[in-house]
Design a protein around this motif. Structure first.
Motif, PDB file in Angstrom:
ATOM      1  N   ALA A 162      11.814   0.400  -0.576  1.00 18.14           N
ATOM      2  CA  ALA A 162      10.548   1.141  -0.656  1.00 18.14           C
ATOM      3  C   ALA A 162       9.711   0.912   0.597  1.00 18.14           C
ATOM      4  CB  ALA A 162       9.771   0.739  -1.911  1.00 18.14           C
ATOM      5  N   LEU A 170       7.869   4.476   1.948  1.00 17.32           N
ATOM      6  CA  LEU A 170       7.118   4.825   0.739  1.00 17.32           C
ATOM      7  C   LEU A 170       6.010   3.816   0.473  1.00 17.32           C
ATOM      8  CD1 LEU A 170       9.923   6.054  -1.706  1.00 17.32           C
ATOM      9  CD2 LEU A 170       8.189   7.434  -0.524  1.00 17.32           C
ATOM     10  N   LEU A 171       6.275   2.568   0.873  1.00 10.10           N
ATOM     11  CA  LEU A 171       5.252   1.523   0.789  1.00 10.10           C
ATOM     12  C   LEU A 171       5.015   0.944   2.177  1.00 10.10           C
ATOM     13  CD1 LEU A 171       6.326  -0.496  -2.409  1.00 10.10           C
ATOM     14  CD2 LEU A 171       4.472   1.183  -2.208  1.00 10.10           C
ATOM     15  N   LYS A 176      -4.341   1.693 -10.355  1.00  8.85           N
ATOM     16  CA  LYS A 176      -4.741   2.722  -9.391  1.00  8.85           C
ATOM     17  C   LYS A 176      -6.123   2.393  -8.824  1.00  8.85           C
ATOM     18  CE  LYS A 176      -4.358   7.603  -8.789  1.00  8.85           C
ATOM     19  NZ  LYS A 176      -3.369   8.584  -9.098  1.00  8.85           N
ATOM     20  N   THR A 233       6.645  10.774   2.581  1.00  6.50           N
ATOM     21  CA  THR A 233       6.684  11.540   1.340  1.00  6.50           C
ATOM     22  C   THR A 233       8.108  12.033   1.142  1.00  6.50           C
ATOM     23  OG1 THR A 233       4.406  12.272   1.674  1.00  6.50           O
ATOM     24  CG2 THR A 233       5.731  13.524   0.107  1.00  6.50           C
ATOM     25  N   LYS A 267       0.849  -1.193   0.000  1.00  8.42           N
ATOM     26  CA  LYS A 267       0.000   0.000   0.000  1.00  8.42           C
ATOM     27  C   LYS A 267       0.884   1.242   0.000  1.00  8.42           C
ATOM     28  CE  LYS A 267      -1.838  -0.757   3.956  1.00  8.42           C
ATOM     29  NZ  LYS A 267      -2.670  -0.707   5.146  1.00  8.42           N
ATOM     30  N   THR A 268       0.294   2.355  -0.366  1.00 12.23           N
ATOM     31  CA  THR A 268       1.010   3.620  -0.258  1.00 12.23           C
ATOM     32  C   THR A 268       1.371   3.844   1.204  1.00 12.23           C
ATOM     33  OG1 THR A 268      -0.192   4.529  -2.139  1.00 12.23           O
ATOM     34  CG2 THR A 268       0.855   6.108  -0.664  1.00 12.23           C
ATOM     35  N   GLY A 269       2.640   4.156   1.448  1.00 11.07           N
ATOM     36  CA  GLY A 269       3.101   4.381   2.811  1.00 11.07           C
ATOM     37  C   GLY A 269       2.857   5.805   3.278  1.00 11.07           C
ATOM     38  N   ASN A 270       3.282   6.087   4.496  1.00  9.43           N
ATOM     39  CA  ASN A 270       3.076   7.406   5.105  1.00  9.43           C
ATOM     40  C   ASN A 270       4.184   8.403   4.795  1.00  9.43           C
ATOM     41  OD1 ASN A 270       0.666   6.646   6.363  1.00  9.43           O
ATOM     42  ND2 ASN A 270       1.782   5.717   8.054  1.00  9.43           N
ATOM     43  N   GLU A 326      -5.638   2.665  -2.284  1.00  4.67           N
ATOM     44  CA  GLU A 326      -4.208   2.933  -2.374  1.00  4.67           C
ATOM     45  C   GLU A 326      -3.373   1.663  -2.280  1.00  4.67           C
ATOM     46  OE1 GLU A 326      -2.950   6.197   0.114  1.00  4.67           O
ATOM     47  OE2 GLU A 326      -4.271   7.585  -0.928  1.00  4.67           O
ATOM     48  N   TYR A 327      -3.927   0.554  -2.739  1.00  2.00           N
ATOM     49  CA  TYR A 327      -3.151  -0.667  -2.882  1.00  2.00           C
ATOM     50  C   TYR A 327      -2.255  -0.492  -4.094  1.00  2.00           C
ATOM     51  CZ  TYR A 327      -6.332  -3.088   0.360  1.00  2.00           C
ATOM     52  OH  TYR A 327      -7.059  -3.479   1.457  1.00  2.00           O
ATOM     53  N   ARG A 328      -0.978  -0.825  -3.922  1.00  2.00           N
ATOM     54  CA  ARG A 328      -0.004  -0.590  -4.984  1.00  2.00           C
ATOM     55  C   ARG A 328       0.456  -1.866  -5.668  1.00  2.00           C
ATOM     56  NH1 ARG A 328       2.875   4.211  -3.937  1.00  2.00           N
ATOM     57  NH2 ARG A 328       3.867   3.822  -5.933  1.00  2.00           N
TER      58      ARG A 328
END
Length: 153
Positions: free
Chosen positions: A119, A124-125, A91, A56, A51-54, A95-97
């Motif tokens: 990542a 990031l993930l 997409k 940035t 998933k998109t991580g916290n 927000e699963y990558r």
């Protein structure tokens, strides 16, 4: 008399179908054993949703380097036979990558391996990890993938 005939016919059909289902001559015990298959041809894996991580990171070169390391790590784990499925998702609102399927049953070992991915370790993930029961033949598809892969990421 007709009733007995129908009952006997149904009984015979059931016995025939049961017998047919149990006499699969394509079973390969050596292959099943080498893949760790149970009596159903299945085994336990670890399924991971990326998933998109916290975190940035504004520096795009740094992000690119981290994701290059992510792809290199996937390749390394696949070559070691530990990671047998990896790929991105389109997409989506959750927000699963992407997904990983590890050829490993022990969740502690998988968590340790996940931290070797830059990542993930950079944030990031993020990951969600689940036990998954699937075909023991799953690792065999990788042999064929190398024959159809024209370009490597």
């Amino acid at each position: 008399m007709k009733k007995h005939f129908y009952l006997l016919t149904l009984l015979f059909a059931f016995i025939s179908l049961t017998s047919f289902a149990q006499q699969d001559t394509s079973y390969n015990k050596a292959l099943a054993d080498s893949l760790g298959a149970d009596e159903y041809g299945m085994k336990q894996y670890t399924f991971v949703i990326l998933k998109t991580g916290n975190t940035t990171i504004d520096d795009q070169d740094k992000v690119n380097a981290i994701f290059r390391g992510h792809l290199d790590n996937i390749t390394r784990l696949a070559e070691e036979g530990k990671l047998i499925v990896a790929g991105p998702l389109t997409k989506n609102e959750k927000e699963y990558r992407g997904i990983f399927i590890f050829n490993i049953k022990d969740p502690k070992e998988v968590e340790s391996l996940l931290q070797t991915d830059p990542a993930i370790s950079s944030g990031l993930l993020a990951t969600e990890t689940y036990e998954w029961y699937g075909s023991a033949a799953l690792p065999k598809y990788l042999e064929f993938h190398t024959m159809i892969e024209k370009n490597k990421p």
